[in-house]
Each structure stands twice: as structure tokens, then as C-alpha cells.
Motif scaffolding. Structure first.
Motif, PDB file in Angstrom:
ATOM      1  N   VAL A 126      40.176  29.628 -33.836  1.00 11.65           N
ATOM      2  CA  VAL A 126      38.909  27.961 -34.146  1.00 11.65           C
ATOM      3  C   VAL A 126      37.986  27.650 -34.962  1.00 11.65           C
ATOM      4  O   VAL A 126      37.576  28.423 -35.380  1.00 11.65           O
ATOM      5  N   GLU A 127      38.155  26.398 -35.295  1.00 13.30           N
ATOM      6  CA  GLU A 127      36.561  26.551 -36.248  1.00 13.30           C
ATOM      7  C   GLU A 127      35.255  25.948 -36.685  1.00 13.30           C
ATOM      8  O   GLU A 127      35.674  24.591 -35.218  1.00 13.30           O
ATOM      9  N   LEU A 128      34.327  26.170 -36.358  1.00 15.01           N
ATOM     10  CA  LEU A 128      32.812  25.702 -35.763  1.00 15.01           C
ATOM     11  C   LEU A 128      32.068  24.663 -36.487  1.00 15.01           C
ATOM     12  O   LEU A 128      31.770  26.028 -37.748  1.00 15.01           O
ATOM     13  N   SER A 129      31.699  23.953 -36.326  1.00 11.69           N
ATOM     14  CA  SER A 129      30.313  23.194 -37.858  1.00 11.69           C
ATOM     15  C   SER A 129      28.775  24.192 -36.802  1.00 11.69           C
ATOM     16  O   SER A 129      28.947  25.223 -35.550  1.00 11.69           O
ATOM     17  N   THR A 130      28.328  23.968 -37.608  1.00 14.62           N
ATOM     18  CA  THR A 130      26.790  24.666 -37.132  1.00 14.62           C
ATOM     19  C   THR A 130      26.483  24.348 -36.105  1.00 14.62           C
ATOM     20  O   THR A 130      26.157  22.725 -35.707  1.00 14.62           O
ATOM     21  N   ALA A 131      25.443  24.661 -34.906  1.00 17.67           N
ATOM     22  CA  ALA A 131      25.243  23.943 -34.257  1.00 17.67           C
ATOM     23  C   ALA A 131      23.986  22.591 -34.950  1.00 17.67           C
ATOM     24  O   ALA A 131      23.187  23.083 -35.591  1.00 17.67           O
ATOM     25  N   ILE A 132      23.700  21.866 -33.363  1.00 22.00           N
ATOM     26  CA  ILE A 132      22.959  20.786 -34.103  1.00 22.00           C
ATOM     27  C   ILE A 132      22.360  20.200 -32.891  1.00 22.00           C
ATOM     28  O   ILE A 132      22.685  20.234 -31.825  1.00 22.00           O
ATOM     29  N   GLY A 133      21.512  18.705 -33.206  1.00 25.81           N
ATOM     30  CA  GLY A 133      20.566  18.356 -32.039  1.00 25.81           C
ATOM     31  C   GLY A 133      19.557  18.982 -31.995  1.00 25.81           C
ATOM     32  O   GLY A 133      19.404  20.422 -32.609  1.00 25.81           O
ATOM     33  N   ASN A 134      18.351  18.309 -31.778  1.00 20.45           N
ATOM     34  CA  ASN A 134      17.070  18.460 -31.339  1.00 20.45           C
ATOM     35  C   ASN A 134      17.665  19.340 -29.853  1.00 20.45           C
ATOM     36  O   ASN A 134      15.952  20.301 -29.738  1.00 20.45           O
ATOM     37  N   GLY A 135      18.150  19.540 -28.645  1.00 18.22           N
ATOM     38  CA  GLY A 135      18.022  20.302 -27.802  1.00 18.22           C
ATOM     39  C   GLY A 135      17.084  19.082 -26.819  1.00 18.22           C
ATOM     40  O   GLY A 135      16.564  18.615 -26.948  1.00 18.22           O
ATOM     41  N   PHE A 136      16.749  20.189 -25.573  1.00 20.26           N
ATOM     42  CA  PHE A 136      15.810  19.811 -24.684  1.00 20.26           C
ATOM     43  C   PHE A 136      14.120  19.868 -25.360  1.00 20.26           C
ATOM     44  O   PHE A 136      14.182  21.410 -25.830  1.00 20.26           O
ATOM     45  N   ASP A 137      13.658  19.066 -25.843  1.00 18.29           N
ATOM     46  CA  ASP A 137      12.343  19.475 -26.203  1.00 18.29           C
ATOM     47  C   ASP A 137      11.468  19.756 -24.950  1.00 18.29           C
ATOM     48  O   ASP A 137      10.706  18.957 -24.443  1.00 18.29           O
ATOM     49  N   ILE A 138      10.976  21.177 -25.041  1.00 19.35           N
ATOM     50  CA  ILE A 138      10.594  21.604 -22.972  1.00 19.35           C
ATOM     51  C   ILE A 138       8.856  21.255 -23.813  1.00 19.35           C
ATOM     52  O   ILE A 138       8.099  21.615 -22.417  1.00 19.35           O
TER      53      ILE A 138
END
Length: 272
Positions: A126-138
């Protein structure tokens, strides 16, 4: 006369808007950098849900792009008719660094790319993009001594990035009241139950909420937002934070309850 002229104009504008949206989506897809990766494991996680483990050890740029719990990525199959899909990463960033894998919790929906993905085998590409989004701003709910109450809400496969957050660590054991309200249709639909003991030992009180449980179920029934409304117990809104992931209705209603109780909106963390 005016109405008769407006109707074809509206139709033209609608078609033009759809065409522009499709063109924009195509541009985004063309600009995405795709990395071929191989599946290590596809195993059942719960009814209609699967654990997916993907090898990223030979793609250091891909592995290092994942830095914060709550991030997600795009995945596409080598089937030209299957659209790319967005998936939240379930394993914490440390697993990508130490073991070279990404783990996902995927709900198999008939006719979707997710269904095709859940039907693949070890070694399939399968093909993946890099991780994106800011995630949880702990950082918004840190340090722990200043935010002694953290309320976590998840429904269905929304538990996936919540697992990442819990296992990445956010000082739960240093807080007085950390609750996870986790909603599912019934216990057979509830993934990660085998991890509950470890999560509880890290300082998290888990409150399973079942919308259509078996008759023998003695725990919380109904929807997550209703279960929370029945037992809010927010003693100090200024020292309370929240993390939400799941159905829009749940996140909107829980957010409304929290804000009305005085919890600052910037302390209510969402990953999408």
C-alpha cells in the motif's frame, strides 16, 4: 423572466463549483508524495474492525513525519478504482521510531477503500503519505499539576488516536481525575479491551458506554454525551481539559456541555 434566467445561471454555477472542487482535490492528490510500504499484519480487532500494521522501517522520512499523537495520513491501494482514504495512526510516535511500524484501527465499511484494505494479506503493498495534521496539542493542558481533570471522549474507531495519546503518555498518573468515556454499539464492537488494564494502571478511569448492549450489561447505556451529562462532576473548570474524537454529534454536544460548564474552548482538544 428574471426567475427563468436565474435557474440556468444557478445550475451553471453549481456545476462550475463542483468542477472546481474536483480539480482542487485532483491537485492535492497530485502534490502528495506517496511511499510504497508493506503490510505486516491484518487481524480482527472487534466486530467490523481490524488491526492493521504497516512496515515503515525502510522509509525513515515517513516514520519521522509522525511526531504527535492524533496525527493521521492518507493511504491508497494499488487498485486504480479505489480512492485514497484518511487514517488516524493508532500507535504512539515512539513505536514508529523504535520498531519502524505504523499501526491503525480500521473499520471495514462495505464498498469502501477500508473494506479492501482489511481484506489484504501480509506482504501486500500500500502507499502512504507523510503524517499530517497538528495532532493533540497537549501543551494546552500542561503541566499536569495545573490541569488535574482531563476528560477523554471517543466513539467507535475514534478510539484509534486516543490509544496513541494514552500510550504516548500525557501525565495521567500525575492528575487527580482522568476519565475515558468510550462509546460503542456493544462489547463486540469495542476495540482495545485487551489494553484496558494497562490504560487503567497508567491512571485512566475507563467508562465504557454501550448504545445497544446485551441484557446482562450493567454499565453505562446510551450515548457518550448522555453518560457524561449524568455524571459530570467538574469541580474546577479552570483546571479541566478534554480530548475528543468520534462522531460529530458526540463531539459537538460534549463540547457544548463543557463550554457551558466553564471549560475554556482552547482546552478542548480535537485532532481533525
Amino acid at each position: 423572466m428574471i426567475l427563468s434566467r436565474l435557474k440556468p445561471l444557478r445550475h451553471h454555477l453549481c456545476r462550475r463549483s463542483l468542477a472546481l472542487s474536483a480539480a482542487a482535490a485532483a491537485v492535492r492528490q497530485e502534490s502528495t508524495i506517496w511511499t510504497p510500504t508493506r503490510l505486516i499484519k491484518v487481524t480482527p480487532a472487534a466486530e467490523s474492525h481490524f488491526h492493521i500494521t504497516i512496515d515503515v522501517a525502510d522509509s525513515p522520512d515517513l516514520a519521522s513525519s509522525y511526531t504527535k499523537a492524533g496525527q493521521y495520513l492518507q493511504l491508497r491501494l494499488r487498485d486504480p478504482y479505489a480512492r485514497p482514504t484518511f487514517l488516524a495512526i493508532a500507535s504512539p510516535p515512539s513505536i514508529a521510531a523504535s520498531k519502524g511500524v505504523f499501526e491503525f484501527l480500521v473499520k471495514s465499511i462495505a464498498g469502501s477503500t477500508a473494506e479492501l484494505l482489511c481484506g489484504l494479506q501480509r506482504g501486500d503493498v500500500v502507499e502512504l503519505s507523510t503524517a499530517i495534521g497538528n495532532g493533540f496539542d497537549i501543551d494546552q493542558i500542561s503541566p499536569p499539576e495545573n490541569y488535574q481533570t482531563v476528560l477523554i471522549f471517543a466513539t467507535g474507531s475514534g478510539i484509534s488516536p486516543i490509544r496513541s495519546l494514552i500510550e504516548a503518555g500525557f501525565g495521567a498518573d500525575k492528575r487527580a481525575d482522568v476519565r475515558l468515556y468510550y462509546g460503542a454499539r456493544n462489547l463486540s464492537r469495542m476495540a482495545y479491551r485487551e489494553r484496558f488494564r494497562d490504560w487503567e494502571s497508567s491512571g485512566i478511569n475507563i467508562v465504557p458506554v454501550l448504545s445497544k448492549p446485551e441484557d446482562s450489561w450493567t454499565g453505562e447505556r446510551g450515548f457518550v454525551q448522555a453518560a457524561f451529562a449524568r455524571a459530570k462532576r467538574i469541580l474546577n473548570p479552570q483546571s479541566t481539559g478534554a480530548v475528543l474524537c468520534g462522531r460529530r454529534q458526540m463531539t459537538e454536544e460534549v463540547t457544548s456541555i463543557l463550554v457551558s460548564d466553564g471549560v475554556a474552548s482552547e482546552k478542548i482538544l480535537k485532532n481533525f
